[in-house]
Structures are given as C-alpha cells and as structure tokens.
Motif scaffolding. Structure first.
Motif, mmCIF file in Angstrom:
data_model
loop_
_atom_site.group_PDB
_atom_site.id
_atom_site.type_symbol
_atom_site.label_atom_id
_atom_site.label_comp_id
_atom_site.label_asym_id
_atom_site.label_seq_id
_atom_site.Cartn_x
_atom_site.Cartn_y
_atom_site.Cartn_z
ATOM 1 N N LYS A 25 58.888 98.652 33.577
ATOM 2 C CA LYS A 25 60.177 98.640 34.261
ATOM 3 C C LYS A 25 60.020 98.657 35.777
ATOM 4 C CE LYS A 25 62.500 102.360 33.728
ATOM 5 N NZ LYS A 25 63.301 103.439 33.095
ATOM 6 N N GLY A 26 59.005 99.354 36.299
ATOM 7 C CA GLY A 26 58.847 99.452 37.740
ATOM 8 C C GLY A 26 58.086 98.311 38.364
ATOM 9 N N VAL A 27 57.640 97.341 37.564
ATOM 10 C CA VAL A 27 56.817 96.269 38.088
ATOM 11 C C VAL A 27 57.557 94.947 37.963
ATOM 12 C CG1 VAL A 27 54.619 95.072 37.895
ATOM 13 C CG2 VAL A 27 54.749 97.511 37.444
ATOM 14 N N ASP A 28 57.787 94.304 39.085
ATOM 15 C CA ASP A 28 58.449 92.996 39.129
ATOM 16 C C ASP A 28 57.593 92.108 40.013
ATOM 17 O OD1 ASP A 28 59.990 90.785 39.688
ATOM 18 O OD2 ASP A 28 61.873 91.907 39.766
ATOM 19 N N LEU A 29 57.159 90.974 39.498
ATOM 20 C CA LEU A 29 56.266 90.110 40.257
ATOM 21 C C LEU A 29 56.947 89.471 41.452
ATOM 22 C CD1 LEU A 29 54.011 88.357 37.616
ATOM 23 C CD2 LEU A 29 53.787 90.560 38.727
ATOM 24 N N ASN A 30 58.250 89.679 41.605
ATOM 25 C CA ASN A 30 58.938 89.194 42.793
ATOM 26 C C ASN A 30 59.352 90.326 43.723
ATOM 27 O OD1 ASN A 30 59.049 86.273 42.521
ATOM 28 N ND2 ASN A 30 60.249 86.680 40.689
ATOM 29 N N CYS A 31 59.432 91.555 43.199
ATOM 30 C CA CYS A 31 59.852 92.672 44.052
ATOM 31 C C CYS A 31 59.216 93.963 43.543
ATOM 32 C CB CYS A 31 61.380 92.782 44.067
ATOM 33 S SG CYS A 31 62.008 93.966 45.279
ATOM 34 N N ASN A 32 57.960 94.160 43.850
ATOM 35 C CA ASN A 32 57.202 95.325 43.425
ATOM 36 C C ASN A 32 57.382 96.432 44.466
ATOM 37 O OD1 ASN A 32 55.411 97.102 42.293
ATOM 38 N ND2 ASN A 32 53.584 95.886 42.716
ATOM 39 N N VAL A 33 58.569 97.032 44.471
ATOM 40 C CA VAL A 33 58.920 97.986 45.531
ATOM 41 C C VAL A 33 58.052 99.235 45.485
ATOM 42 C CG1 VAL A 33 61.290 97.184 45.775
ATOM 43 C CG2 VAL A 33 60.754 98.957 44.087
ATOM 44 N N GLU A 34 57.477 99.557 44.329
ATOM 45 C CA GLU A 34 56.631 100.736 44.223
ATOM 46 C C GLU A 34 55.181 100.449 44.591
ATOM 47 O OE1 GLU A 34 57.022 102.520 40.424
ATOM 48 O OE2 GLU A 34 59.183 102.817 40.575
ATOM 49 N N ILE A 349 59.226 75.501 35.048
ATOM 50 C CA ILE A 349 60.067 76.650 34.739
ATOM 51 C C ILE A 349 60.715 77.093 36.040
ATOM 52 C CG2 ILE A 349 60.115 79.028 33.907
ATOM 53 C CD1 ILE A 349 57.638 78.457 32.328
ATOM 54 N N THR A 350 62.005 77.219 36.043
ATOM 55 C CA THR A 350 62.701 77.712 37.233
ATOM 56 C C THR A 350 63.509 78.936 36.863
ATOM 57 O OG1 THR A 350 64.583 76.240 36.827
ATOM 58 C CG2 THR A 350 62.823 75.409 38.262
ATOM 59 N N LEU A 351 63.764 79.772 37.839
ATOM 60 C CA LEU A 351 64.534 80.987 37.625
ATOM 61 C C LEU A 351 65.897 80.835 38.268
ATOM 62 C CD1 LEU A 351 61.779 83.636 38.402
ATOM 63 C CD2 LEU A 351 62.473 82.745 36.192
ATOM 64 N N VAL A 369 58.637 73.407 46.301
ATOM 65 C CA VAL A 369 59.834 74.148 46.697
ATOM 66 C C VAL A 369 59.664 75.636 46.387
ATOM 67 C CG1 VAL A 369 62.292 74.477 46.200
ATOM 68 C CG2 VAL A 369 61.371 72.167 46.506
ATOM 69 N N GLN A 370 59.017 75.948 45.266
ATOM 70 C CA GLN A 370 58.833 77.341 44.867
ATOM 71 C C GLN A 370 57.902 78.112 45.810
ATOM 72 O OE1 GLN A 370 57.579 76.830 40.822
ATOM 73 N NE2 GLN A 370 59.674 76.689 40.037
ATOM 74 N N LEU A 371 57.109 77.406 46.620
ATOM 75 C CA LEU A 371 56.310 78.091 47.634
ATOM 76 C C LEU A 371 57.190 78.866 48.610
ATOM 77 C CD1 LEU A 371 53.639 75.378 48.585
ATOM 78 C CD2 LEU A 371 53.358 77.312 47.030
ATOM 79 N N PHE A 372 58.455 78.446 48.722
ATOM 80 C CA PHE A 372 59.366 79.054 49.691
ATOM 81 C C PHE A 372 60.552 79.769 49.043
ATOM 82 C CE2 PHE A 372 57.455 75.176 51.345
ATOM 83 C CZ PHE A 372 56.781 75.651 52.449
ATOM 84 N N THR A 373 60.771 79.532 47.741
ATOM 85 C CA THR A 373 61.968 80.087 47.103
ATOM 86 C C THR A 373 61.674 81.271 46.182
ATOM 87 O OG1 THR A 373 61.813 78.435 45.329
ATOM 88 C CG2 THR A 373 63.204 77.896 47.226
ATOM 89 N N ILE A 374 60.481 81.363 45.601
ATOM 90 C CA ILE A 374 60.120 82.491 44.739
ATOM 91 C C ILE A 374 59.429 83.542 45.603
ATOM 92 C CG2 ILE A 374 58.726 83.253 42.789
ATOM 93 C CD1 ILE A 374 59.218 80.611 41.457
ATOM 94 N N ALA A 375 59.937 84.745 45.582
ATOM 95 C CA ALA A 375 59.536 85.767 46.549
ATOM 96 C C ALA A 375 58.031 86.024 46.546
ATOM 97 C CB ALA A 375 60.294 87.064 46.273
ATOM 98 N N ARG A 376 57.429 86.212 45.357
ATOM 99 C CA ARG A 376 55.995 86.512 45.299
ATOM 100 C C ARG A 376 55.184 85.377 45.915
ATOM 101 N NH1 ARG A 376 51.305 85.224 45.161
ATOM 102 N NH2 ARG A 376 49.716 85.740 43.618
#
Length: 620
Positions: A25-34, A349-351, A369-376
């Motif tokens: 739950k605490g791990v997101d490959l786009n927003c690993n705030v922890e 695959i797009t989100l 395009v994903q080099l600039f649009t996907i946060a990770r």
C-alpha cells in the motif's frame, strides 16, 4: 486482452490479491512518498511463491528448470538467508557469499562482454580525437581560410561538429527501432560498420563537403553505439558491480581519446598525408568490435522484453557463476518487470485516471511521450538529462576537440601542442581508473558533487594563466598544469557517471528511448559547442571562454545537488522505487537535511549523523 498482459503469477496477486495490495500500500512506482525500497517478493508466503513459480515455468516453457527456479525465487525473496534454504549446494553457497566478499569474481562471458563494450568505447574516443590533430592541416589542403575573422572558420566548426549533430538527430533515435529488431549485439555490429567505413572515407576525401558527409555517417554509428553499449553492459552486470563495469564505457572512451592523441603525435610529421592518416587511424579499433560482438551473450533483459525466457535463462547462465544465481536473477527480473509493465506501461499500456488502457499502435511515440508524462520515468529523464548536459557544461569536450588549437593559441609549436594534448589524453585515462572501484563504493552522485567544484576552480585558473606574458616560460607551463588538473578531477567523476547513470535510470520498456534521449542531449550540445567555441574564444578571448565554462560548472553542481538521486548497488528494477520518490521530496531532503548536515560536519567539525532518505526493509 492480450494473453501476455493478463499478468500471471506474482503480478496478478500484486494487483488483485487483497493481502498483497495491503502489503504494498505504501509503495507506488509513480509516487513513493515514503522513499521505501521494496522487494516485490517479500510479502508472499512460501506456498504463494511456489505456486507463482510453477505458473511461471509452465507459461514460459521452463518446466525442466522448475526446481532450480523455485530455489532461485526463494533466494530472491530472502537473499540474506540463503544458507538456510534446502537444496542449495556448498558450491552455490560459496558463489552467493562471493557476491559480497569477492564481487569481481565473475564468469569469463561477463568480462568478455565488458571487454567488447570497452573496445566499442575506444572506437568512440579515437573517433573524437582524430580531428583534433587533423584540424591543423586539412583546412589548408581544402583551400579554407582559417583566420578567425573569416567565414571559413564556421566551416571548420561545422565539419568538426558533424558527427555529434548527426548522432544526436539521427543515430541516437535509430537505436530504438534497431534494438527492437536486431537486439543489443546487432545494433553494435551495425554501428561498428558505420564507424569503419566512414573513417576510411574521411581519409580519402577531396573536398570539405565530402569530409562533412563522411563525418555525418560517422555520427550515425557513434549515436547508435553510444545509446546501446552502456545499456548492454548495464543489463548484463550484477547490481553490486554494475557501476564499475558500465563505467568502462567512459574509461575506454578516455583510452580511445589517448590513443587518438598518440596517433596524432606519431603521424603529424608525415606531411600532406598526416591529417588523412590521423582521421583514418580510428578504423583500427573498429575491426575487433565487428569480429567480437557476437561472441558475447545477448542482454537477458532484452530477451525478457521479447518474451524469450528460455534464451534469457541461457544468457544469464553464461553471465553468472552458477545456474542457481541465473535462476534467481531471471525470476526476480521477471517479477519486477511485470510489476513495472503494469504500473508504468510497456509502451502500448497507458494509464488514464488510474486505469490501464491498451493500444497496439504508436508504441514508439507512446514511449517517448511517457518519458515526460509518467512521474517515475519523468524523474529518470530529468536526472539523466542533467548528468548528460553537465558533461558538456563542464568544458571537457572543448579540450578534447580543440586542445591542439588552444595550446597553439598559447604560443606552443605544432609539435608542442600535440605533445601537451597527448598528456591531456593520458591523464584523462589514468585518473579514470580509480572510479572502477569508487563508483559503486562512494556512489555516482557523491563523485559528481565532489569533482565539479574542483573542475570550476582549475578551469578558472587555466583561463587567468593566459594573462602571463607570452614570452614567459611559465605561460604555456601554467596553462598546461591547470588543464591537466582539470582533467584529473573530471576523469573519476563527470567522466564515467553520465553514461553509467543514464543506462540504468530508465525502466526496461523505456530504456532504449530514454537512453536515446539522454545521449542525444549530450551529443547535440557537444556539436553546438564544437561549432561555436572557435567564435566564442575569438569574441571573449581564451580567458573569457574558459571562465564561462568555469561558471557553468557551478550551475551544473547545483543541478546535480537538487535533481540527481543516488543509484549505486541497487538492481535495475529496484531503481523504480528510487525514481518513484517525488522530486519535491528529494529537493527538500537535500536542502533541509543534507545542507545543514554538511555545514555541521565539515565546517563546524561536529560529530553528527545524517538521516537517510531511503528506507530499506530489514528483510532485504
């Protein structure tokens, strides 16, 4: 839905199993705030892991290796407790111990791959410096007026810049489709032929236009090769020594530069043929590259990307000391890549609002395009771009391309200018050697932050030395001293780091296009500097031009401090979690934690500890 997108085994459990979702739950490959560095196998029970491995072996046609892969998966899940896993032989246990105590005890196939990659790097370096000595003669042979007030001086800059402009605009971007169809080895093979024929053509040209065209073709080979060789080395190397092995690219580029300067020095007395032989001599290292590349194993991660798992396992068995280590790495890479594919996309695959959408068209465009649009991926793009452009900001390539001209401006004779340039090439290579150990021990980021301030003051000192009277013996000597010191600080830091860092920063499905962008940025600005430096030096004087680059070193230091995270000693797949940390959190940590710590530790000399940014679970 395509069968391969129907995430089998581990990733199905990660995304549909409730307990796994709770665990991650605490791990997101786009927003690993922890800032948590997670092993995706950690939260599976032994029974779940066994079922996943069996499903994996059935799907991938690896049933004969099922038992081996089960043991490998157990070690991937609990790497610290391999001694307690049943079925692991004494030889396998010793090989696993050696990964920490004898990190460089690796199989011959891995070192063969690194040697061939190093030869490819030497080709790159030699290609860069052949023109350095040739610049003193070929313009006159083609009737160009090399007086700096003449427009012909722009032609000199344009011909010198041609390989870098062609590499950045064409060569780098060809690497992605060529990698897709030919694999890493195939791209290197094609690029080597471009480097072979183009330098032979350069030696036979009769006009500056012909030379310009040949150097454009050389740039295509340089761009595709520079975008692929570091990736091949990174994808073949174990995490613990990946930096040391991948930095071989820059180490042997430096050696190629030294060889190019050596050839310039040996050949300069041959009269009208000298500049032709200086350009054509770069054909020498291209020959073993062409012959040797197919003796190397293909990248196992490229095979995995193509869903050729049996070939990937064969490749890993050649690149690791035991089949058990190969099985461990195969399953761990698979686990991370499937998670990466579902959460970040594989190009088709797009989100959209948290939901996955699939498209079979525009894969290359989507990945770009994903080099600039996907946060990770955007964070990796930022960091890789910073270290790449910093290599041009620091001023090293002004020395590599124009050192002979620079020292001639310092009233050196042609022979003295070539001899001093030869010394520059030697120092560039020798001082890169310590980075073989330090890049994984001290880290990529720390090497950059240590060396950039020293590059700034040495360049500034070299520029001020032009004020020493021309008739003083100290004039050339002091300029040479500070240029050599600059090279000594450059070589273990900004020399090896950019290509190593960029080759490892991007996720698998975006690695080729990400590396293409990073190398394109590097070579484009190399081309721009090559064109404009002669006029810049004329307008600002050598002191002003060199001082300008000293200032750019300080700006590059600040960019690296704020935007470049550390990547040492993590697997390529674990870097997903590093780059999942938001840029704002990384910047806040550097300003609020690292700066006060550095001031107290190194200025006030207090015994203080730095709170780490990244958190590693105890089970890793």
């Amino acid at each position: 839905m395509d069968e391969r997108k129907g995430s089998l085994g581990l990733t199905r459990r990660l995304h549909s199993g409730r307990s796994a979702e709770e665990a991650l739950k605490g791990v997101d490959l786009n927003c690993n705030v922890e800032a948590l560095i997670e092993n995706p196998l950690n939260h599976l029970t032994p029974e779940q892991l066994q079922r996943d491995v069996r499903a994996f072996t059935r799907e991938k046609g690896l049933d004969e290796y099922a038992e081996l892969l089960e043991r490998g998966a157990q070690i991937a899940k609990d790497p610290q407790f391999f001694e307690a896993i049943s079925g692991v032989t004494d030889r396998e246990k010793q090989a696993l111990r050696d990964e920490r105590s004898r990190r460089f005890r690796q199989p011959r196939a891995l070192y063969l791959t690194i040697v061939i990659c190093s030869i490819g790097a030497a080709v790159q370096g030699w290609d860069q410096t052949g023109s350095n000595g040739a610049n003193l003669n070929w313009p006159q042979d083609f009737g160009l007026n090399t007086n700096r007030k003449s427009n012909d001086f722009w032609i000199l800059g344009l011909v010198n810049a041609a390989p870098y402009l062609a590499a950045s605009v064409i060569g780098c971007w060809l690497s992605h489709p060529l990698n897709y169809y030919l694999g890493r080895r195939g791209v290197v093979f094609v690029a080597a032929w471009f480097c072979f024929f183009s330098v032979l053509g350069s030696a036979c040209t009769q006009t500056w236009v012909q030379l310009f065209v040949c150097r454009l073709l050389l740039g295509i080979g340089m761009g595709t090769k520079a975008s692929t060789i570091p990736v091949l080395a990174a994808e073949s190397s174990p995490a613990s020594i990946r930096g040391s092995l991948v930095m071989g690219w820059q180490l042997w580029v430096a050696f190629g530069i030294f060889l190019g300067f050596s050839a310039n020095l040996v050949l300069y007395q041959l009269g009208d043929l000298a500049w032709r032989l200086q350009l054509g001599s770069a054909v020498i290292p291209a020959i073993p590259l062409i012959i040797g590349i197919y003796f190397c194993p293909e990248s196992p991660r490229w095979y995995i990307k193509k869903h050729r798992y049996d070939d990937a396992f064969k490749s890993l068995r050649r690149l690791r000391n035991t089949p058990l280590q190969a099985a461990r790495d195969l399953y761990y890479i698979h686990a991370q890549v499937r998670l990466e594919e579902l959460m970040l996309g594989d190009g088709d695959i797009t989100l959209s609002e948290g939901k996955q959408q699939y498209s079979s068209s525009g894969r290359y465009a989507n990945r770009f395009v994903q080099l600039f649009t996907i946060a990770r991926i955007r964070r990796a793009t930022l960091a890789a771009s910073v270290v790449m452009i910093a290599q041009q900001m620091c001023g090293i390539n002004i020395m590599a391309f124009y050192s002979s001209t620079l020292f001639t401006d310092a009233n050196a004779s042609e022979r003295s200018a070539l001899l001093v340039s030869w010394g520059f090439g030697l120092i560039n290579f020798v001082f890169a050697l310590p980075a073989v150990r330090s890049i994984d021990r001290f880290g990529r980021r720390n090497l950059l932050l240590f060396t950039f301030p020293h590059m700034a003051w040495t360049l500034l000192a070299a520029g001020f030395c032009f004020y020493i009277p021309n008739d003083s013996p100290a004039h050339l000597g002091m300029i040479t001293l500070f240029v050599y010191l600059f090279a000594a600080f450059y070589s273990p830091g900004e020399g090896p780091v950019p290509f190593t860092y960029s080759a490892e920063a991007f996720p698998l499905f975006h690695r080729e296009v990400g590396m293409s962008l990073a190398v394109s940025i590097n070579l484009f600005w190399a081309g721009v500097l090559t064109v404009v430096y002669p006029k810049m030096s004329d307008a600002l004087t050598p002191t002003g031009a060199i001082g300008f680059f000293a200032g750019l070193n300080i700006i590059a230091f600040l960019m690296i401090f704020l935007w470049v995270p550390e990547t040492k000693q993590r697997t390529l797949e674990e870097l997903d979690y590093i780059f999942a940390v938001p840029t704002s959190k990384h910047m806040h940590y550097q300003v609020a934690k690292v700066l006060p710590y550095s001031f107290k530790r190194y200025i006030l000399r207090r015994d203080v500890e730095l709170e780490p940014l990244y958190k590693f679970p105890s089970t890793l």
